[in-house]
Design a protein around this motif. Structure first.
Motif, PDB file in Angstrom:
ATOM      1  N   ILE A 189       0.846  -1.180   0.000  1.00 13.71           N
ATOM      2  CA  ILE A 189       0.000   0.000   0.000  1.00 13.71           C
ATOM      3  C   ILE A 189       0.888   1.239   0.000  1.00 13.71           C
ATOM      4  O   ILE A 189       2.043   1.183   0.431  1.00 13.71           O
ATOM      5  N   ASP A 190       0.380   2.345  -0.504  1.00 14.66           N
ATOM      6  CA  ASP A 190       1.060   3.634  -0.361  1.00 14.66           C
ATOM      7  C   ASP A 190       0.668   4.193   1.001  1.00 14.66           C
ATOM      8  O   ASP A 190      -0.494   4.579   1.200  1.00 14.66           O
ATOM      9  N   ARG A 191       1.627   4.236   1.934  1.00 16.12           N
ATOM     10  CA  ARG A 191       1.314   4.673   3.304  1.00 16.12           C
ATOM     11  C   ARG A 191       2.028   5.975   3.633  1.00 16.12           C
ATOM     12  O   ARG A 191       3.206   6.148   3.324  1.00 16.12           O
ATOM     13  N   TYR A 202       4.242   9.881   1.062  1.00 10.99           N
ATOM     14  CA  TYR A 202       3.789   8.525   0.769  1.00 10.99           C
ATOM     15  C   TYR A 202       4.993   7.632   0.463  1.00 10.99           C
ATOM     16  O   TYR A 202       5.878   8.006  -0.312  1.00 10.99           O
ATOM     17  N   VAL A 203       4.998   6.450   1.081  1.00  9.20           N
ATOM     18  CA  VAL A 203       6.097   5.490   0.929  1.00  9.20           C
ATOM     19  C   VAL A 203       5.488   4.114   0.668  1.00  9.20           C
ATOM     20  O   VAL A 203       4.445   3.771   1.245  1.00  9.20           O
ATOM     21  N   ASP A 204       6.128   3.319  -0.197  1.00  4.28           N
ATOM     22  CA  ASP A 204       5.678   1.943  -0.409  1.00  4.28           C
ATOM     23  C   ASP A 204       5.833   1.170   0.894  1.00  4.28           C
ATOM     24  O   ASP A 204       6.924   1.102   1.484  1.00  4.28           O
ATOM     25  N   PHE A 205       4.735   0.581   1.344  1.00  6.99           N
ATOM     26  CA  PHE A 205       4.699  -0.133   2.622  1.00  6.99           C
ATOM     27  C   PHE A 205       4.009  -1.468   2.388  1.00  6.99           C
ATOM     28  O   PHE A 205       3.031  -1.546   1.633  1.00  6.99           O
ATOM     29  N   GLY A 206       4.510  -2.527   3.012  1.00  3.88           N
ATOM     30  CA  GLY A 206       3.852  -3.811   2.788  1.00  3.88           C
ATOM     31  C   GLY A 206       4.491  -4.933   3.559  1.00  3.88           C
ATOM     32  O   GLY A 206       5.322  -4.716   4.447  1.00  3.88           O
ATOM     33  N   TRP A 228       8.740  -0.649   5.505  1.00  2.00           N
ATOM     34  CA  TRP A 228       8.752   0.400   4.489  1.00  2.00           C
ATOM     35  C   TRP A 228       9.596  -0.005   3.278  1.00  2.00           C
ATOM     36  O   TRP A 228      10.324  -0.990   3.328  1.00  2.00           O
ATOM     37  N   TYR A 229       9.510   0.789   2.222  1.00  5.43           N
ATOM     38  CA  TYR A 229      10.261   0.594   0.970  1.00  5.43           C
ATOM     39  C   TYR A 229       9.970  -0.780   0.370  1.00  5.43           C
ATOM     40  O   TYR A 229      10.844  -1.412  -0.221  1.00  5.43           O
ATOM     41  N   PHE A 230       8.728  -1.234   0.543  1.00  6.94           N
ATOM     42  CA  PHE A 230       8.394  -2.582   0.108  1.00  6.94           C
ATOM     43  C   PHE A 230       8.517  -2.708  -1.404  1.00  6.94           C
ATOM     44  O   PHE A 230       8.090  -1.839  -2.158  1.00  6.94           O
ATOM     45  N   GLY A 231       9.114  -3.800  -1.839  1.00  5.90           N
ATOM     46  CA  GLY A 231       9.332  -4.032  -3.257  1.00  5.90           C
ATOM     47  C   GLY A 231      10.671  -3.556  -3.760  1.00  5.90           C
ATOM     48  O   GLY A 231      10.982  -3.714  -4.946  1.00  5.90           O
ATOM     49  N   SER A 232      11.492  -2.981  -2.870  1.00  2.85           N
ATOM     50  CA  SER A 232      12.828  -2.528  -3.252  1.00  2.85           C
ATOM     51  C   SER A 232      13.879  -3.208  -2.375  1.00  2.85           C
ATOM     52  O   SER A 232      13.560  -3.861  -1.383  1.00  2.85           O
TER      53      SER A 232
END
Length: 252
Positions: A189-191, A202-206, A228-232
């Motif tokens: 999600i964008d959190r 907004y940061v990629d979170f997951g 945080w920084y999910f997918g990286s």
């Protein structure tokens, strides 16, 4: 000073959850994308009451600074009102009790050594907005909410689907990665947050789902790694901060 928000206990939030007579049947999903139906049919057994709240007992590890600390916690997510997560951890041999909460549109965080001396506390619009993102992400533990006709779905490929909805006045784009059996593998999600310690954005979170179990007709993730920084590459190096195992879940 105890705020009005803090006067709402975990039990209060749980007891306030509305009880609906509706139950889940696959026929409810007839107009949804195939991948969405596969996920929800795996997550909710036919005939299961569509819950508006979940109560969870968990344990795991939480990263504070650069060190991991074990914790035990309990959480209530009430879709109509918000979330309270209370836990106990230890630092340098001393117990720390505290809670993260967003209730009735107000987010707060308060943690104390020995339950007496504050070590971390925060409130305000940014914390509230970030807390909404957390509740949106944790719908993996309350998938009944995702059966609502107010949730719009888009398939992103053979194994990913995205839910669009609004929770507590904040829009969400909730991406789920699902295997061919309908089992959830990843969420993103964008959190709203500030993991760098600077301005909120907004940061990629997951999270990565490592294990699932069934409680009261709901099959939910029971072992996850979240951050945080999910997918990286940054997720593994400095984004991941929460690892939990769900020991028990009940629904209302």
């Amino acid at each position: 000073m105890i705020t009005k928000n803090q006067q709402v206990s975990l039990n209060d939030l749980w007891e306030s959850a509305s009880i609906d007579d509706m139950v889940f049947y696959p026929e409810l999903l007839i107009d949804l994308p195939d991948l969405t139906r596969r996920y929800l049919e795996h997550a909710i057994a036919p005939g299961t009451p569509l819950a508006s709240a979940v109560r969870l007992w968990m344990h795991g590890e939480i990263k504070i600074g650069k060190k991991w600390h074990s914790f035990k916690g309990e959480e209530v997510i009430c879709w109509n009102r918000g979330m309270i997560w209370q836990a106990k951890t230890w630092m340098q041999g001393l117990p720390i009790w505290g809670a993260d909460r967003i209730v009735d549109g107000v987010g707060e965080m308060q943690w104390k050594i020995l339950g007496l001396f504050p070590v971390m506390q925060a409130s305000g619009d940014d914390l509230t907005r970030s807390g909404v993102g957390r509740v949106q992400t944790e719908l993996v533990w309350l998938p009944s909410v995702l059966c609502s006709p107010n949730v719009l779905w888009t398939e992103l490929g053979a194994s990913a689907v995205q839910a669009h909805f609004t929770a507590f006045k904040e829009p969400a784009k909730f991406t789920l990665t699902v295997n061919n059996r309908g089992m959830l593998e990843r969420v993103k999600i964008d959190r709203w947050g500030n993991p760098e310690g600077e301005a909120f954005h907004y940061v990629d979170f997951g999270g990565i789902v490592e294990e699932s179990s069934t409680f009261g007709g709901y099959t939910i993730p029971t072992r996850l790694r979240v951050g945080w920084y999910f997918g990286s590459d940054r997720f593994e190096s400095d984004g991941e901060f929460f690892r939990c195992t769900i020991d028990k879940a009940i629904y209302r």
